[in-house]
Write a protein that holds these residues in place. Structure first.
Motif, PDB file in Angstrom:
ATOM      1  N   MET A   1      -5.862   7.306   1.505  1.00 34.37           N
ATOM      2  CA  MET A   1      -6.001   6.157   2.395  1.00 34.37           C
ATOM      3  C   MET A   1      -6.311   6.676   3.800  1.00 34.37           C
ATOM      4  SD  MET A   1      -3.304   3.078   3.052  1.00 34.37           S
ATOM      5  CE  MET A   1      -3.511   2.400   1.428  1.00 34.37           C
ATOM      6  N   GLU A   2      -7.228   6.018   4.469  1.00 29.30           N
ATOM      7  CA  GLU A   2      -7.619   6.476   5.797  1.00 29.30           C
ATOM      8  C   GLU A   2      -6.499   6.252   6.820  1.00 29.30           C
ATOM      9  OE1 GLU A   2     -10.358   2.925   7.405  1.00 29.30           O
ATOM     10  OE2 GLU A   2     -10.918   3.740   5.455  1.00 29.30           O
ATOM     11  N   LYS A   3      -6.488   7.112   7.830  1.00 23.46           N
ATOM     12  CA  LYS A   3      -5.420   7.126   8.825  1.00 23.46           C
ATOM     13  C   LYS A   3      -5.254   5.811   9.577  1.00 23.46           C
ATOM     14  CE  LYS A   3      -3.860  11.441  10.629  1.00 23.46           C
ATOM     15  NZ  LYS A   3      -4.140  12.649  11.342  1.00 23.46           N
ATOM     16  N   GLU A   4      -6.376   5.216  10.007  1.00 21.05           N
ATOM     17  CA  GLU A   4      -6.314   3.963  10.773  1.00 21.05           C
ATOM     18  C   GLU A   4      -5.663   2.853   9.959  1.00 21.05           C
ATOM     19  OE1 GLU A   4     -10.020   2.756  12.508  1.00 21.05           O
ATOM     20  OE2 GLU A   4     -10.367   4.768  13.313  1.00 21.05           O
ATOM     21  N   LYS A   5      -6.038   2.775   8.703  1.00 22.31           N
ATOM     22  CA  LYS A   5      -5.483   1.757   7.803  1.00 22.31           C
ATOM     23  C   LYS A   5      -3.970   1.981   7.648  1.00 22.31           C
ATOM     24  CE  LYS A   5      -6.037  -1.129   4.110  1.00 22.31           C
ATOM     25  NZ  LYS A   5      -6.308  -2.530   4.278  1.00 22.31           N
ATOM     26  N   LEU A   6      -3.582   3.252   7.488  1.00 21.57           N
ATOM     27  CA  LEU A   6      -2.170   3.602   7.343  1.00 21.57           C
ATOM     28  C   LEU A   6      -1.378   3.200   8.591  1.00 21.57           C
ATOM     29  CD1 LEU A   6      -0.371   5.000   5.252  1.00 21.57           C
ATOM     30  CD2 LEU A   6      -0.745   7.131   6.482  1.00 21.57           C
ATOM     31  N   THR A  73       0.984   1.883  -3.285  1.00 21.29           N
ATOM     32  CA  THR A  73       0.941   3.047  -2.400  1.00 21.29           C
ATOM     33  C   THR A  73       2.188   3.062  -1.528  1.00 21.29           C
ATOM     34  OG1 THR A  73      -1.453   2.831  -2.328  1.00 21.29           O
ATOM     35  CG2 THR A  73      -0.449   4.219  -0.658  1.00 21.29           C
ATOM     36  N   LEU A  74       2.827   4.196  -1.469  1.00 18.61           N
ATOM     37  CA  LEU A  74       3.983   4.362  -0.596  1.00 18.61           C
ATOM     38  C   LEU A  74       3.466   4.565   0.827  1.00 18.61           C
ATOM     39  CD1 LEU A  74       7.019   4.761  -0.228  1.00 18.61           C
ATOM     40  CD2 LEU A  74       6.689   7.164  -0.746  1.00 18.61           C
ATOM     41  N   ILE A  75       3.796   3.626   1.714  1.00 20.79           N
ATOM     42  CA  ILE A  75       3.296   3.668   3.089  1.00 20.79           C
ATOM     43  C   ILE A  75       4.271   4.403   4.001  1.00 20.79           C
ATOM     44  CG2 ILE A  75       2.651   2.256   5.102  1.00 20.79           C
ATOM     45  CD1 ILE A  75       0.646   2.145   2.772  1.00 20.79           C
ATOM     46  N   ASP A  76       5.560   4.115   3.850  1.00 17.52           N
ATOM     47  CA  ASP A  76       6.530   4.679   4.776  1.00 17.52           C
ATOM     48  C   ASP A  76       7.934   4.637   4.191  1.00 17.52           C
ATOM     49  OD1 ASP A  76       7.315   5.818   7.151  1.00 17.52           O
ATOM     50  OD2 ASP A  76       7.092   4.008   8.362  1.00 17.52           O
ATOM     51  N   VAL A  77       8.750   5.599   4.579  1.00 15.33           N
ATOM     52  CA  VAL A  77      10.182   5.580   4.287  1.00 15.33           C
ATOM     53  C   VAL A  77      10.867   5.798   5.625  1.00 15.33           C
ATOM     54  CG1 VAL A  77      12.089   6.683   3.058  1.00 15.33           C
ATOM     55  CG2 VAL A  77       9.849   6.570   1.988  1.00 15.33           C
ATOM     56  N   ARG A  78      11.598   4.780   6.085  1.00 14.32           N
ATOM     57  CA  ARG A  78      12.313   4.878   7.366  1.00 14.32           C
ATOM     58  C   ARG A  78      13.747   4.475   7.155  1.00 14.32           C
ATOM     59  NH1 ARG A  78       8.477   3.080  12.097  1.00 14.32           N
ATOM     60  NH2 ARG A  78       7.080   4.795  11.757  1.00 14.32           N
ATOM     61  N   GLY A  79      14.650   5.365   7.496  1.00 18.53           N
ATOM     62  CA  GLY A  79      16.067   5.057   7.269  1.00 18.53           C
ATOM     63  C   GLY A  79      16.269   4.817   5.791  1.00 18.53           C
ATOM     64  N   ARG A  80      16.744   3.637   5.433  1.00 22.39           N
ATOM     65  CA  ARG A  80      16.962   3.301   4.028  1.00 22.39           C
ATOM     66  C   ARG A  80      15.928   2.271   3.551  1.00 22.39           C
ATOM     67  NH1 ARG A  80      21.050   5.907   3.336  1.00 22.39           N
ATOM     68  NH2 ARG A  80      21.684   5.360   1.265  1.00 22.39           N
ATOM     69  N   THR A  81      14.820   2.160   4.270  1.00 18.64           N
ATOM     70  CA  THR A  81      13.806   1.165   3.967  1.00 18.64           C
ATOM     71  C   THR A  81      12.521   1.815   3.471  1.00 18.64           C
ATOM     72  OG1 THR A  81      14.752  -0.204   5.718  1.00 18.64           O
ATOM     73  CG2 THR A  81      12.600  -0.830   4.906  1.00 18.64           C
ATOM     74  N   VAL A  82      11.969   1.253   2.400  1.00 23.50           N
ATOM     75  CA  VAL A  82      10.742   1.761   1.785  1.00 23.50           C
ATOM     76  C   VAL A  82       9.656   0.686   1.950  1.00 23.50           C
ATOM     77  CG1 VAL A  82       9.690   2.490  -0.396  1.00 23.50           C
ATOM     78  CG2 VAL A  82      12.076   3.075   0.094  1.00 23.50           C
ATOM     79  N   VAL A  83       8.458   1.089   2.371  1.00 24.88           N
ATOM     80  CA  VAL A  83       7.344   0.154   2.517  1.00 24.88           C
ATOM     81  C   VAL A  83       6.280   0.492   1.474  1.00 24.88           C
ATOM     82  CG1 VAL A  83       5.579  -0.745   4.077  1.00 24.88           C
ATOM     83  CG2 VAL A  83       7.791  -0.046   4.997  1.00 24.88           C
TER      84      VAL A  83
END
Length: 86
Positions: A1-6, A73-83
């Motif tokens: 996935m391209e950086k801007e989209k991410l 697609t796994l976008i982010d993991v922050r703290g205990r939250t998954v996007v």
């Protein structure tokens, strides 16, 4: 996935609330079904992983498992939250 989209997806994710909580039962078939419905409806979803769900697994492993099970697609993991995004 391209950086801007991410970056855009991470920014959008900061504005939404977690849709599901993963508790002591962990990643179940029912949870995956519900998560698939939510991803289909919203495309971008946030999932909160409670401490009790982490028995023997780290958060990154749970996040990867969710992404694989929902073909998203796994976008982010922050703290205990998954996007996740599809």
């Amino acid at each position: 996935m391209e950086k801007e989209k991410l970056y855009q997806l991470r920014s959008d994710a900061s504005k939404i609330s977690p849709i599901l909580n993963i508790g002591k039962n962990g990643v179940t078939e029912t949870l995956i079904e519900e998560l698939n419905k939510q991803i289909k409806a919203n495309r971008l979803v946030k999932v909160k992983v409670l401490k009790s769900a982490e028995e023997g697994k780290d958060l990154k492993t749970i996040a990867d498992e969710l992404a694989e099970a929902t073909r998203s697609t796994l976008i982010d993991v922050r703290g205990r939250t998954v996007v996740l995004y599809r």
